[in-house]
Design a protein around this motif. Structure first.
Motif, PDB file in Angstrom:
ATOM      1  N   ALA A   1      15.755 -16.542 -28.320  1.00  0.00           N
ATOM      2  CA  ALA A   1      14.617 -17.460 -28.436  1.00  0.00           C
ATOM      3  C   ALA A   1      13.994 -17.738 -27.074  1.00  0.00           C
ATOM      4  O   ALA A   1      12.767 -17.805 -26.939  1.00  0.00           O
ATOM      5  N   VAL A   2      14.829 -17.886 -26.041  1.00  0.00           N
ATOM      6  CA  VAL A   2      14.305 -18.103 -24.688  1.00  0.00           C
ATOM      7  C   VAL A   2      13.506 -16.889 -24.233  1.00  0.00           C
ATOM      8  O   VAL A   2      12.433 -17.024 -23.622  1.00  0.00           O
ATOM      9  N   SER A   3      14.004 -15.701 -24.531  1.00  0.00           N
ATOM     10  CA  SER A   3      13.309 -14.478 -24.116  1.00  0.00           C
ATOM     11  C   SER A   3      11.957 -14.353 -24.812  1.00  0.00           C
ATOM     12  O   SER A   3      11.000 -13.844 -24.222  1.00  0.00           O
ATOM     13  N   ARG A   4      11.877 -14.826 -26.046  1.00  0.00           N
ATOM     14  CA  ARG A   4      10.603 -14.745 -26.777  1.00  0.00           C
ATOM     15  C   ARG A   4       9.624 -15.811 -26.318  1.00  0.00           C
ATOM     16  O   ARG A   4       8.446 -15.529 -26.093  1.00  0.00           O
ATOM     17  N   ASP A   5      10.093 -17.053 -26.200  1.00  0.00           N
ATOM     18  CA  ASP A   5       9.211 -18.166 -25.834  1.00  0.00           C
ATOM     19  C   ASP A   5      10.070 -19.291 -25.264  1.00  0.00           C
ATOM     20  O   ASP A   5      10.605 -20.107 -26.016  1.00  0.00           O
ATOM     21  N   ALA A   6      10.180 -19.341 -23.965  1.00  0.00           N
ATOM     22  CA  ALA A   6      11.073 -20.298 -23.321  1.00  0.00           C
ATOM     23  C   ALA A   6      10.694 -21.744 -23.627  1.00  0.00           C
ATOM     24  O   ALA A   6      11.564 -22.611 -23.740  1.00  0.00           O
ATOM     25  N   SER A   7       9.418 -22.018 -23.775  1.00  0.00           N
ATOM     26  CA  SER A   7       8.976 -23.393 -23.956  1.00  0.00           C
ATOM     27  C   SER A   7       9.340 -23.974 -25.314  1.00  0.00           C
ATOM     28  O   SER A   7       9.312 -25.196 -25.493  1.00  0.00           O
ATOM     29  N   SER A   8       9.674 -23.127 -26.277  1.00  0.00           N
ATOM     30  CA  SER A   8      10.011 -23.633 -27.612  1.00  0.00           C
ATOM     31  C   SER A   8      11.486 -23.443 -27.958  1.00  0.00           C
ATOM     32  O   SER A   8      11.919 -23.816 -29.047  1.00  0.00           O
ATOM     33  N   ALA A   9      12.273 -22.881 -27.031  1.00  0.00           N
ATOM     34  CA  ALA A   9      13.678 -22.576 -27.336  1.00  0.00           C
ATOM     35  C   ALA A   9      14.575 -23.797 -27.303  1.00  0.00           C
ATOM     36  O   ALA A   9      15.627 -23.829 -27.940  1.00  0.00           O
ATOM     37  N   GLY A  10      14.191 -24.834 -26.532  1.00  0.00           N
ATOM     38  CA  GLY A  10      15.048 -25.999 -26.411  1.00  0.00           C
ATOM     39  C   GLY A  10      16.254 -25.726 -25.544  1.00  0.00           C
ATOM     40  O   GLY A  10      16.254 -24.817 -24.706  1.00  0.00           O
ATOM     41  N   ALA A  11      17.311 -26.501 -25.759  1.00  0.00           N
ATOM     42  CA  ALA A  11      18.523 -26.385 -24.958  1.00  0.00           C
ATOM     43  C   ALA A  11      19.691 -25.955 -25.833  1.00  0.00           C
ATOM     44  O   ALA A  11      19.627 -26.022 -27.059  1.00  0.00           O
ATOM     45  N   LEU A  12      20.747 -25.515 -25.169  1.00  0.00           N
ATOM     46  CA  LEU A  12      21.981 -25.098 -25.838  1.00  0.00           C
ATOM     47  C   LEU A  12      23.110 -25.977 -25.319  1.00  0.00           C
ATOM     48  O   LEU A  12      23.313 -26.084 -24.110  1.00  0.00           O
ATOM     49  N   LEU A  13      23.822 -26.630 -26.233  1.00  0.00           N
ATOM     50  CA  LEU A  13      24.946 -27.479 -25.867  1.00  0.00           C
ATOM     51  C   LEU A  13      26.224 -26.910 -26.475  1.00  0.00           C
ATOM     52  O   LEU A  13      26.373 -26.864 -27.698  1.00  0.00           O
ATOM     53  N   LEU A  14      27.122 -26.453 -25.609  1.00  0.00           N
ATOM     54  CA  LEU A  14      28.400 -25.893 -26.039  1.00  0.00           C
ATOM     55  C   LEU A  14      29.472 -26.952 -25.835  1.00  0.00           C
ATOM     56  O   LEU A  14      29.721 -27.386 -24.699  1.00  0.00           O
ATOM     57  N   THR A  15      30.096 -27.398 -26.918  1.00  0.00           N
ATOM     58  CA  THR A  15      31.112 -28.434 -26.828  1.00  0.00           C
ATOM     59  C   THR A  15      32.464 -27.885 -27.262  1.00  0.00           C
ATOM     60  O   THR A  15      32.538 -26.903 -28.006  1.00  0.00           O
ATOM     61  N   GLY A  16      33.525 -28.528 -26.812  1.00  0.00           N
ATOM     62  CA  GLY A  16      34.858 -28.092 -27.203  1.00  0.00           C
ATOM     63  C   GLY A  16      35.892 -28.469 -26.173  1.00  0.00           C
ATOM     64  O   GLY A  16      35.557 -28.879 -25.053  1.00  0.00           O
ATOM     65  N   THR A  17      37.133 -28.324 -26.538  1.00  0.00           N
ATOM     66  CA  THR A  17      38.211 -28.684 -25.633  1.00  0.00           C
ATOM     67  C   THR A  17      38.342 -27.649 -24.514  1.00  0.00           C
ATOM     68  O   THR A  17      37.709 -26.587 -24.540  1.00  0.00           O
ATOM     69  N   THR A  18      39.183 -27.951 -23.563  1.00  0.00           N
ATOM     70  CA  THR A  18      39.369 -27.090 -22.399  1.00  0.00           C
ATOM     71  C   THR A  18      39.838 -25.694 -22.813  1.00  0.00           C
ATOM     72  O   THR A  18      40.723 -25.547 -23.655  1.00  0.00           O
ATOM     73  N   GLY A  19      39.209 -24.671 -22.209  1.00  0.00           N
ATOM     74  CA  GLY A  19      39.669 -23.294 -22.398  1.00  0.00           C
ATOM     75  C   GLY A  19      39.146 -22.582 -23.618  1.00  0.00           C
ATOM     76  O   GLY A  19      39.635 -21.499 -23.948  1.00  0.00           O
ATOM     77  N   THR A  20      38.141 -23.137 -24.287  1.00  0.00           N
ATOM     78  CA  THR A  20      37.623 -22.486 -25.498  1.00  0.00           C
ATOM     79  C   THR A  20      36.489 -21.501 -25.208  1.00  0.00           C
ATOM     80  O   THR A  20      35.902 -20.948 -26.138  1.00  0.00           O
TER      81      THR A  20
END
Length: 238
Positions: free
Chosen positions: A82-101
């Motif tokens: 999505a960023v490669s197609r249109d960076a302004s509409s891709a938003g952000a990515l939040l990766l959550t999880g415990t240590t080492g995942t």
């Protein structure tokens, strides 16, 4: 005086001579096939040049441990696309999880995917929350920390690792808010990782660590991807 022949014509003649002498034309010279007559006027040639520059810039911000980062998580790959197609509409990515995942590994891999598409412009920064606050603490040089915050706010691609880590204070909350609010308002793609869940009623979570103003913006701007599994570092060390 004879007129110099175009490079493409010379390459074609070389191929003909090689064929006549029984030499395979798929011999590689300087990394290119002799029958590849692309050059500065070719769109794919320009994409390859952009890709080389972008991947080099990605390597410059990537620690050695993550230089081979790949993305196996489908939602993270979709965000990179999505960023490669249109960076302004891709938003952000939040990766959550415990240590080492694998959050940080995936985050650097997501930026790598973007670089490998050969974007017209690739500029990125990557740092942990601890590094962010360390860079922005007053150092006695008037205006220097403010200039650094403005730079990080406006960088086209940003990876902020370990969001919510460390002891919270009024100052860290304000710095985090200013950074995220700017990127929210200006629709700049960002990758966050955090050991805390986004907001699930447990304590602590990102809401309790960052406050309402920040988490409200994160809720609207981010694709949240929970990373699950055992600690990969301990598994690999076994």
């Amino acid at each position: 005086m004879s007129t110099p022949q175009p490079l493409n014509a010379v390459m074609v003649r070389m191929e003909r001579v090689l064929r006549q002498r029984g030499i395979p034309v798929d011999t590689v010279v300087g990394g290119d096939r002799l029958d590849d007559v692309s050059g500065p006027g070719d769109r794919e040639w320009h994409r390859r040049q952009r890709r080389e520059v972008a991947v080099g810039r990605w390597q410059a911000i990537t620690p050695a441990r993550y230089r081979n980062a790949v993305v196996q998580e489908p939602r993270a790959r979709a965000w990179s696309d999505a960023v490669s197609r249109d960076a302004s509409s891709a938003g952000a990515l939040l990766l959550t999880g415990t240590t080492g995942t694998g959050k940080t590994h995936t985050a650097f891999g997501a930026l790598r995917l973007i670089a490998e598409t050969g974007p017209v412009w690739f500029q990125a920064a990557a740092l942990t929350s601890a590094q962010l606050y360390g860079k922005l603490r007053p150092n006695g040089v008037p205006g220097s920390t403010e200039a650094e915050l403005r730079r990080l706010c406006a960088v086209p691609l940003l990876l902020l690792d370990d969001l919510g880590a460390g002891k919270s204070s009024e100052w860290t909350e304000e710095v985090t808010y200013r950074l995220i609010d700017y990127r929210y308002v200006h629709c700049l793609p960002t990758v966050f990782t955090s050991n805390f869940p986004a907001r699930d009623g447990t304590s602590p979570d990102l809401h309790s660590q960052l406050g309402e103003r920040v988490t409200s913006r994160l809720a609207e701007m981010t694709t949240i991807v929970p990373m699950v599994g055992p600690d990969r570092r301990q598994r690999d060390a076994a």
